[in-house]
Write a protein that holds these residues in place. Structure first.
Motif, PDB file in Angstrom:
ATOM      1  N   ASP A 412     -62.654  92.474  22.534  1.00 36.94           N
ATOM      2  CA  ASP A 412     -63.258  91.154  22.362  1.00 36.94           C
ATOM      3  C   ASP A 412     -64.768  91.309  22.428  1.00 36.94           C
ATOM      4  O   ASP A 412     -65.283  92.174  23.158  1.00 36.94           O
ATOM      5  N   ARG A 413     -65.466  90.484  21.666  1.00 34.94           N
ATOM      6  CA  ARG A 413     -66.923  90.450  21.698  1.00 34.94           C
ATOM      7  C   ARG A 413     -67.348  89.013  21.435  1.00 34.94           C
ATOM      8  O   ARG A 413     -66.839  88.361  20.528  1.00 34.94           O
ATOM      9  N   VAL A 414     -68.303  88.532  22.211  1.00 36.50           N
ATOM     10  CA  VAL A 414     -68.799  87.171  22.038  1.00 36.50           C
ATOM     11  C   VAL A 414     -70.291  87.173  22.340  1.00 36.50           C
ATOM     12  O   VAL A 414     -70.752  87.900  23.224  1.00 36.50           O
ATOM     13  N   SER A 415     -71.049  86.371  21.587  1.00 39.25           N
ATOM     14  CA  SER A 415     -72.494  86.302  21.783  1.00 39.25           C
ATOM     15  C   SER A 415     -72.941  84.858  21.965  1.00 39.25           C
ATOM     16  O   SER A 415     -72.375  83.931  21.365  1.00 39.25           O
ATOM     17  N   LEU A 416     -73.957  84.678  22.780  1.00 38.69           N
ATOM     18  CA  LEU A 416     -74.662  83.417  22.949  1.00 38.69           C
ATOM     19  C   LEU A 416     -76.100  83.626  22.507  1.00 38.69           C
ATOM     20  O   LEU A 416     -76.695  84.667  22.790  1.00 38.69           O
ATOM     21  N   VAL A 417     -76.669  82.648  21.824  1.00 39.97           N
ATOM     22  CA  VAL A 417     -78.051  82.733  21.363  1.00 39.97           C
ATOM     23  C   VAL A 417     -78.731  81.414  21.668  1.00 39.97           C
ATOM     24  O   VAL A 417     -78.144  80.341  21.504  1.00 39.97           O
ATOM     25  N   LYS A 418     -79.986  81.477  22.109  1.00 42.47           N
ATOM     26  CA  LYS A 418     -80.737  80.253  22.362  1.00 42.47           C
ATOM     27  C   LYS A 418     -82.155  80.388  21.826  1.00 42.47           C
ATOM     28  O   LYS A 418     -82.704  81.487  21.729  1.00 42.47           O
ATOM     29  N   GLY A 419     -82.710  79.239  21.450  1.00 38.90           N
ATOM     30  CA  GLY A 419     -84.078  79.197  20.966  1.00 38.90           C
ATOM     31  C   GLY A 419     -84.161  79.215  19.460  1.00 38.90           C
ATOM     32  O   GLY A 419     -83.224  79.584  18.755  1.00 38.90           O
ATOM     33  N   ASP A 420     -85.310  78.780  18.910  1.00 41.64           N
ATOM     34  CA  ASP A 420     -85.562  78.836  17.466  1.00 41.64           C
ATOM     35  C   ASP A 420     -85.975  80.243  17.085  1.00 41.64           C
ATOM     36  O   ASP A 420     -86.880  80.818  17.684  1.00 41.64           O
ATOM     37  N   GLY A 421     -85.353  80.779  16.067  1.00 43.12           N
ATOM     38  CA  GLY A 421     -85.722  82.105  15.620  1.00 43.12           C
ATOM     39  C   GLY A 421     -84.512  82.942  15.277  1.00 43.12           C
ATOM     40  O   GLY A 421     -83.448  82.422  14.953  1.00 43.12           O
ATOM     41  N   ILE A 422     -84.680  84.249  15.360  1.00 40.56           N
ATOM     42  CA  ILE A 422     -83.648  85.208  14.985  1.00 40.56           C
ATOM     43  C   ILE A 422     -83.462  86.189  16.130  1.00 40.56           C
ATOM     44  O   ILE A 422     -84.447  86.615  16.750  1.00 40.56           O
ATOM     45  N   ALA A 423     -82.228  86.539  16.412  1.00 43.37           N
ATOM     46  CA  ALA A 423     -81.919  87.569  17.405  1.00 43.37           C
ATOM     47  C   ALA A 423     -81.050  88.625  16.744  1.00 43.37           C
ATOM     48  O   ALA A 423     -80.000  88.307  16.181  1.00 43.37           O
ATOM     49  N   GLY A 447     -82.808  77.481  12.943  1.00 48.25           N
ATOM     50  CA  GLY A 447     -83.985  76.908  12.314  1.00 48.25           C
ATOM     51  C   GLY A 447     -84.551  77.704  11.165  1.00 48.25           C
ATOM     52  O   GLY A 447     -85.739  77.575  10.852  1.00 48.25           O
ATOM     53  N   THR A 448     -83.748  78.531  10.513  1.00 50.40           N
ATOM     54  CA  THR A 448     -84.241  79.359   9.405  1.00 50.40           C
ATOM     55  C   THR A 448     -83.906  78.697   8.065  1.00 50.40           C
ATOM     56  O   THR A 448     -83.169  77.717   7.993  1.00 50.40           O
ATOM     57  N   ARG A 743     -79.889  73.457  19.033  1.00 48.51           N
ATOM     58  CA  ARG A 743     -80.110  73.480  17.594  1.00 48.51           C
ATOM     59  C   ARG A 743     -78.884  74.120  16.952  1.00 48.51           C
ATOM     60  O   ARG A 743     -78.168  74.890  17.578  1.00 48.51           O
ATOM     61  N   SER A 744     -78.666  73.836  15.691  1.00 47.02           N
ATOM     62  CA  SER A 744     -77.501  74.414  15.026  1.00 47.02           C
ATOM     63  C   SER A 744     -77.760  75.874  14.712  1.00 47.02           C
ATOM     64  O   SER A 744     -78.879  76.267  14.396  1.00 47.02           O
ATOM     65  N   ILE A 745     -76.710  76.700  14.808  1.00 47.88           N
ATOM     66  CA  ILE A 745     -76.794  78.129  14.496  1.00 47.88           C
ATOM     67  C   ILE A 745     -76.090  78.375  13.169  1.00 47.88           C
ATOM     68  O   ILE A 745     -74.989  77.887  12.937  1.00 47.88           O
ATOM     69  N   ARG A 746     -76.740  79.126  12.319  1.00 50.31           N
ATOM     70  CA  ARG A 746     -76.077  79.523  11.076  1.00 50.31           C
ATOM     71  C   ARG A 746     -75.036  80.579  11.410  1.00 50.31           C
ATOM     72  O   ARG A 746     -75.332  81.540  12.076  1.00 50.31           O
ATOM     73  N   ARG A 747     -73.852  80.387  10.912  1.00 50.04           N
ATOM     74  CA  ARG A 747     -72.752  81.282  11.255  1.00 50.04           C
ATOM     75  C   ARG A 747     -72.330  82.078  10.029  1.00 50.04           C
ATOM     76  O   ARG A 747     -72.416  81.592   8.903  1.00 50.04           O
ATOM     77  N   PRO A 748     -71.856  83.296  10.275  1.00 53.94           N
ATOM     78  CA  PRO A 748     -71.340  84.065   9.140  1.00 53.94           C
ATOM     79  C   PRO A 748     -70.276  83.289   8.390  1.00 53.94           C
ATOM     80  O   PRO A 748     -69.420  82.643   9.007  1.00 53.94           O
ATOM     81  N   GLY A 749     -70.319  83.322   7.093  1.00 59.16           N
ATOM     82  CA  GLY A 749     -69.371  82.568   6.289  1.00 59.16           C
ATOM     83  C   GLY A 749     -68.033  83.234   6.207  1.00 59.16           C
ATOM     84  O   GLY A 749     -67.802  84.311   6.661  1.00 59.16           O
TER      85      GLY A 749
END
Length: 749
Positions: A412-423, A447-448, A743-749
């Motif tokens: 299993d792998r899970v990620s959390l991301v916060k803030g405007d930008g790219i990680a 926000g991209t 903010r909304s996160i763009r997710r892999p399609g």
């Protein structure tokens, strides 16, 4: 840890446990901060407490001392933050001329610094048995032998009663190679509570640990070692006692926690304790008081303060939730409380957005003791009734948790991301990849514009070459790496419309002409033949025409991903095969086979490894039985492989017609060597490898841009991580300003 007088009083009160105090413990680390650490050890007889330390193993010229006795507690203070130091125990007071390079510690980064770091999370491990040791070995294997920065234990570290001898045998002895250079931050479990008392901070658990009661490691003073806080980098940790301390909303523990949370300005908040708020494993969180109390009383306070991750144990299972908020009722209902129905995986639906409400809940009670449970809790996305542990990586505005099964498989792998930008989520840094292989570049963005530019550098970012000039911002790109060598490679992802939205991999990684590659992981897909009649004689050199499914394959255990025919009486033999493509010269080969009861493995029709098989005939049974899901790991002859396509085939045999189960899975690691491109003739400044920046970097093209990487036919396999280098100390500075707003996160399609 109690100081000598308090220790004597505690042992006297415990009566029969005094005899156990004659144990001996190797040095281990406690209360690590940005300016120091506490070294703890135990001797059979009273000795002076002296630690020699310095900046290298052969320069241990500074001493720190503590009281004479059997239980030694020595604090080293006044150190530079985020720096590696070496130490040695010196009971006679004379420092050694040359120390041991394995005895070191690294001071924490300054509070608030978004320096990438890792932590190992374990619960319910303390049996001293083979599965506990396999879980530990799997973590060490996945990290390439490198120690994580922190060791978090969520309780039940010394079965069955948390006695001194059980701590020695089932905790300190097992984890000694890690404890000597990684600080452990524990939470008390119910089994430790059999012999230790939180109200008086007495007993073997409290004797073992030196925990911050005065806020010295960050956060507000708690006044007790039963619950406490500490900071590491840009993360604030809260550790609670869910077993014996008052769990009431207006009790001392939760009142302290509320004030502590109000005082922190950390980017991330991680809380942990023993009894989980949500579980359907060996315990039921809707039926047991401690679990209900923590859900109904502690979670509203934590979630109101913006907690990001909550860890627990107690229930002997691995469970990982969706992004969740507000599910406090009993019985638990998921309706209206799951904020994101995606999988949270960077290579799946995408990372969870941690900018606003919502937290990740993890039960890691699978560290060594027997696992059980249905695993059907409504708030959990992933549940697994098998042994393992969790690795968490934090890099600025991204946090990634991986579950590592006892056999080394990441399940299993899970990620959390916060803030405007790219990680950038992968490569994270510290890995070694075979030059010319295919590597997945993973990222998350907020926000991209919807399109990004992906680049790579082979000289730590001095020069960049384009992987994809404009590609959809869907979080994933397969990169065919150049056939170049470098120990200073990085990737960068930049928004096409706004170049200020950009991030590089947290640390450098390597491309090498030779590397170990996991060409076949556990859980891979296999063709299988499970019928009464024997397969054709060429079954082990051809493929096609059979049904297929992922590992584990078999029947009878309930843990199979692919269920085979369970005949009565049993069919003696089941057959498995698949192909792999090898690109390069094979220099080594290592098989790991999970089986029950016997097997024989073949490469291109040649036998390479077997266990409990004397007769390969279809109707012949295994020569003896095995343990359930027995695991055999051995090197095999690399000459069995050819450049190009290879057939891996395995026959698995039952021990008798009435045997209850059959199991099979296999992983294969190859040492590969490929030809790499010679360095360019326009050599520049020296690089890590003793060559030049030109050796490792893609040069500019005539138009002032960057040259595209040369294409190559990679093996498509990722190399297991190797020990991380100094590059991990570099932070993703662009993520420092990440805010908590949602903010909304763009997710892999």
């Amino acid at each position: 840890m109690r100081r000598p007088l308090a220790l004597a009083l505690a042992l006297a009160a415990l009566g029969p446990l005094v005899a156990e105090a004659q144990s001996v413990r190797a040095p281990y680390l406690q209360q690590g901060t940005s300016d120091g650490v506490t070294v703890v050890w135990r001797t059979a007889a009273p000795e002076d407490s002296v630690v020699c330390w310095g900046a290298s193993p052969d320069a241990l010229t500074v001493t720190a001392t503590g009281p004479t006795g059997r239980d030694h507690v020595v604090r080293i203070d006044g150190l530079e933050a985020d720096t590696r130091w070496y130490y040695a125990i010196s009971p006679g007071g004379a420092c050694p001329v040359a120390g041991d390079a394995d005895h070191f510690f690294r001071t924490a980064p300054a509070p608030g610094t978004p320096r990438p770091f890792s932590m190992w999370v374990v619960g319910d491990s303390g049996t001293g048995g083979s599965r506990q040791r396999a879980v530990f070995a799997a973590m060490r294997d996945v990290t390439g032998g490198a120690s994580p920065d922190l060791f978090l234990h969520v309780g039940d570290m010394a079965y069955s009663d948390g006695t001194t001898s059980e701590f020695d045998r089932n905790f300190f002895d097992v984890y000694a190679p890690l404890l000597r250079n990684t600080v452990v931050w524990p939470a008390m479990g119910n089994h430790e509570g059999h012999t230790s008392v939180s109200a008086t901070q007495s007993g073997p658990y409290y004797e073992a640990y030196v925990l911050p009661v005065d806020g010295a490691a960050g956060g507000l003073p708690s006044g007790t070692e039963a619950y406490y806080a500490f900071d590491y980098g840009n993360v604030h940790f809260i550790v609670l006692d869910s077993h014996q301390s008052d769990r009431a909303i207006d009790g001392p523990m939760l009142r302290w926690m509320q004030m502590d949370l109000a005082a922190t300005a950390a980017d991330w908040i991680v809380a942990y304790w023993h009894h989980p708020a949500y579980t359907d494993g060996s315990h039921d969180s809707d039926r047991e008081g401690a679990l209900i109390d923590m859900r109904e009383n502690a979670l509203p306070i934590l979630e109101a303060a913006g907690v990001d991750v909550v860890l627990a144990g107690h229930s002997h299972i691995y469970e990982r939730s969706y992004l969740l908020h507000g599910a406090y009722d009993t019985p638990t209902s998921a309706a209206g409380h799951i904020l994101d129905m995606g999988d949270g995986r960077p290579d799946g639906d995408g990372a969870y957005d941690a900018n606003g409400d919502g937290a990740l809940y993890v039960v890691a009670g699978h560290g060594g003791t027997g696992v059980s449970g249905a695993g059907n809790h409504p708030v959990m996305f992933h549940s697994e009734v098998d042994h393992g542990s969790c690795l968490i990586d934090v890099a600025g505005g991204s946090l990634t948790l991986r579950n590592i099964r006892w056999d080394g498989t990441e399940t299993d792998r899970v990620s959390l991301v916060k803030g405007d930008g790219i990680a950038v989520l992968a490569p994270v840094g510290g890995e070694t990849f075979l030059a010319g292989s295919t590597v997945d570049v993973l990222w998350a963005s907020t926000g991209t514009s919807g399109e990004v530019r992906v680049e790579y550098s082979l000289d730590d970012g001095e020069r960049w070459a384009v992987i994809a000039d404009r590609t959809p911002d869907d979080g994933r790109l397969a990169w065919e790496t150049p056939r170049r060598q470098s120990t200073r490679a990085r990737v960068r992802v930049t928004d096409v419309a706004d170049a200020t939205l950009s991030a590089t991999s947290p640390a450098s990684f390597a491309l090498s002409a030779s590397a170990e590659v996991e060409v076949l992981p556990f859980g891979g897909t296999w063709e299988y033949h499970d019928q009464p009649e024997a397969p054709p004689s060429d079954w082990d050199t051809t493929t096609g025409g059979w049904p297929s499914g992922p590992g584990q394959l078999g029947y009878g255990d309930g843990d199979e991903a692919t269920t085979l025919l369970d005949a009565d009486p049993n069919i003696a033999s089941a057959y498995f095969r698949r192909t792999i493509t090898v690109d390069g010269a094979v220099t080594s080969a290592r098989l790991r086979v999970l089986f029950d009861d016997g097997f024989a493995a073949f490469v291109n029709g040649a036998p390479v490894l077997s266990r409990n098989v004397d007769d390969l005939a279809h109707d012949a049974y295994a020569s003896t039985g095995s343990m359930d899901d027995e695991l055999l790991e051995m090197d095999i002859d690399p000459a069995a492989f050819v450049d190009g396509e290879n057939v891996i085939a395995v026959i698995v045999k039952q021990s008798s017609g009435s045997s209850s189960d059959l199991s099979f899975d296999l992983s294969l690691r190859l040492g590969l060597r490929v030809d790499v491109e010679p360095p360019p003739t326009d050599a520049g400044a020296p690089d890590d490898d003793g060559g030049s920046a030109g050796d490792d970097a893609a040069g500019p093209d005539p138009d002032g841009g960057s040259t595209s990487p040369p294409s190559s036919d990679g093996c498509g396999c990722r190399v297991a991580p190797s020990p991380a280098g100094p590059g991990l100390a570099l932070a993703l500075l662009a993520l420092l300003a990440f805010a908590r707003r949602r903010r909304s996160i763009r997710r892999p399609g």
